[in-house]
Design an enzyme around this catalytic site. Structure first.
Site, PDB file in Angstrom:
ATOM      1  N   GLU A 271       0.925  -1.374  -0.013  1.00  0.00           N
ATOM      2  CA  GLU A 271      -0.038  -0.006  -0.004  1.00  0.00           C
ATOM      3  C   GLU A 271       1.022   0.974  -0.029  1.00  0.00           C
ATOM      4  O   GLU A 271       1.237   1.663   1.091  1.00  0.00           O
ATOM      5  CB  GLU A 271      -0.830   0.200   1.375  1.00  0.00           C
ATOM      6  CG  GLU A 271      -1.765  -1.159   1.503  1.00  0.00           C
ATOM      7  CD  GLU A 271      -2.907  -1.084   0.521  1.00  0.00           C
ATOM      8  OE1 GLU A 271      -3.352   0.182  -0.250  1.00  0.00           O
ATOM      9  OE2 GLU A 271      -3.810  -1.986   0.231  1.00  0.00           O
ATOM     10  N   CYS A 305      -2.441   9.252   2.214  1.00  0.00           N
ATOM     11  CA  CYS A 305      -2.012   8.588   0.886  1.00  0.00           C
ATOM     12  C   CYS A 305      -3.143   9.011  -0.096  1.00  0.00           C
ATOM     13  O   CYS A 305      -2.923   9.005  -1.361  1.00  0.00           O
ATOM     14  CB  CYS A 305      -1.782   7.015   1.098  1.00  0.00           C
ATOM     15  SG  CYS A 305      -3.464   6.519   1.790  1.00  0.00           S
TER      16      CYS A 305
END
Ligand code: NAD
Length: 517
Positions: A271, A305
């Site tokens: 991720e 993110c």
């Protein structure tokens, strides 16, 4: 904690000793012991830039023992029926609910999130526990038709082994919980290496899980915490007893981790960084768009993110939309994240600020114009704290600086003429995490979501790029790493699939009509 949200250039902040006491008390309430105040792991608070505590890093022998204990616990845990494994996660969810405020305090102290986002992050942990408990009764396999008479073909899912979780500073607890709640119901122990920037939240979570394990009679080695930096992460990455490495962080980190795990044929769930964009078309509801854009771009001080970094707006509405965004940015209270009304807290560190300044300089060198923000606010009482006004920069083209992820609140504005051009700009970056389109035209929305539309793992309509719910699979494509965690069927990455063929006939027909003996 009290303070004042202000938009002037000098911001009042809590004092370091008050933050230290709050952190100590929150840890105590969660049942965590603060290790001896000495060592290489420095727990800082970005609220003041000061050191709260220093903690000892986990030594090589302790890392080895932790992975060994987890591997040992796996042998027992994998035989516990999944719904009973769910009882542990149910208890964890109860404890997280009970300690929501304490955990949120630690998230604010250590990661700098404003109060409501810190509470939201803990809520996300509670939500994933609920999801995982339900999942513990739904780890389904498929049954396929066999080409042979008297045969049954099916698949079954089994626990995989030890899961190594490496997490980033900006979601210090949620990412751990996405992995841990799912891994535990899947039958896997977890060894966690949190960011070296957020050890305190990790100590609190670890203590609550230890209590949940004791309350439900789960084996002792099921969960281990490793404190330290990249060298500790590397030990997890290289250890053959770790079946799955779930690593969240920068693309740089992923590029180091993935080949090492692949070299030993381990499994990786990555991720990594994003460079998320929103397309705004002429039919968009501009007021709704502005709210979505400002939350995604300036929220969490641009340190998600999924933060919105690129705005791709139709040239006919660009000036009007940008004017509204600049106006909204002018109203954003920046300051003490504990203070009522603050919407933008600090950057995590001085190096994050250096990266922001460099990006703004590069953007200007490329012909970009800073329309608002970018300046650092002075905090007399805490010269090491970094508070900045979120920036909006109008760019003539998608240059290199726009194509890279700068982990700070900078929103680059680009314009387009046709939807094809907008999608090409949108997809013209190395990362592929989150995306959105603001439109009231259904055809535009469906095209954006279609096979030749957004190339991201997350594609939204009429909401921003950040703030995902736990029910969906979370992750992205290209340099974001291809991993999926949290909801939907992301659990499959944490399990081993076996295809089973059962012959209940009296003969032995071979597949593909092969004759033998
Ligand atoms: P980082 O890459 O500096 O560190 C992340 C973690 O990786 C830390 O625990 C660190 O100690 C560890 N690490 C670093 N190098 C390593 C190595 N070679 N081997 C093993 N472990 C290593 O990231 P950060 O600054 O903490 O977080 C910000 C970054 O994380 C941004 O790029 C952001 O987009 C990304 N992020 C992605 C997601 C996602 O779900 N896609 C979520 C949060 C953050």
């Amino acid at each position: 904690m009290t303070g004042h949200a202000v938009t002037s250039n000098d911001i009042p902040l809590p004092d370091l000793e008050a933050l230290r006491s709050l952190a100590r008390e929150s840890l105590r309430r969660c049942g965590a012991e603060l290790p001896a105040d000495a060592g290489d792991v420095v727990a800082r608070s970005p609220l003041t830039g000061g050191t709260l505590f220093t903690l000892p890093a986990t030594g090589p022998a302790e890392v080895d023992a932790a992975i060994g204990a987890a591997a040992e616990a796996f042998l027992q845990w994998r035989t516990v029926p999944a719904p009973r494994r769910g009882a542990l996660v149910k208890r964890l969810g109860e404890l997280l609910t009970e300690h929501k405020e304490h955990l949120a305090d630690l998230v604010t102290v250590e990661a700098g999130k404003i109060r409501s986002e810190a509470l939201g992050e803990v809520q996300e942990m509670i939500d994933i526990c609920e999801f995982a408990v339900g999942l513990s009764r739904q780890l389904y396999g498929r049954t396929m038709v066999s080409e042979r008479p008297g045969h049954r073909l099916s698949e079954s899912w089994h626990p995989l082994g030890v899961v190594g979780v490496i997490s980033a500073f900006n979601f210090p607890v949620a990412v751990w919980s996405w992995n841990t709640a799912i891994a535990l119901v899947c039958g896997d122990p977890v060894v966690w290496k949190p960011s070296e920037l957020t050890p305190l939240t990790a100590l609190a979570c670890d203590a609550l899980l230890a209590r949940a394990a004791a309350d439900t009679g789960a084996p002792a080695g099921l969960h281990r915490l490793l404190l330290g930096g990249r060298d500790i992460g590397e030990r997890l990455v290289d250890d053959e007893r770790v079946a799955l490495v779930s690593a969240t962080g920068s693309v740089r980190m992923g590029k180091e981790v993935a080949p090492r795990v692949a070299a030993r044929f381990g499994r990786c769930l990555l991720e990594l960084g994003g460079n998320n964009a929103a397309v705004v078309t002429p039919s968009a509801d501009l007021d709704l768009s502005v709210r979505g854009i400002v939350f995604s771009a300036a929220g969490t001080a641009g340190q998600r993110c999924t933060s919105l970094r690129r705005l791709i707006v139709h040239e006919d509405i660009a000036d009007r939309l940008v004017e509204k965004i600049v106006h909204a940015y002018g109203q954003l209270p920046v300051g003490d994240p504990f203070a009522d009304g603050t919407l933008v807290g600090p950057l995590i560190s001085g190096s994050a600020h250096d990266a922001m300044r460099q990006a703004l300089a590069d953007a200007e060198a490329d012909g970009g114009k800073v329309l608002t923000g970018g300046e650092r606010l002075a905090a007399e009482s805490a010269p090491d704290a970094v508070y900045v006004r979120p920036a909006v920069v109008r760019m003539p083209a998608q240059t290199d600086v726009v194509r890279r992820e700068t982990f700070a609140p900078i929103l680059y504005v680009l314009t387009y003429r046709t939807l094809e051009e907008a999608v090409a700009l949108h997809n013209g970056v190395p990362q592929g995490l989150s995306s959105s389109i603001f439109t009231q035209d259904q055809r535009e929305a469906e095209r954006f979501l279609g096979a030749d539309g957004s190339d991201c793992g997350i594609a939204n309509v009429n909401i921003g790029t950040s703030g995902a719910e736990i029910g969906g699979a979370f992750g992205g494509e290209k340099e974001t790493g291809g991993g999926r965690e949290s909801g939907s069927d992301a659990w499959r990455t944490y399990m081993r699939r076996a295809t089973n063929t059962v012959n209940y006939s009296d003969s032995l027909p071979l597949a593909q009509g092969v004759n033998f003996l």
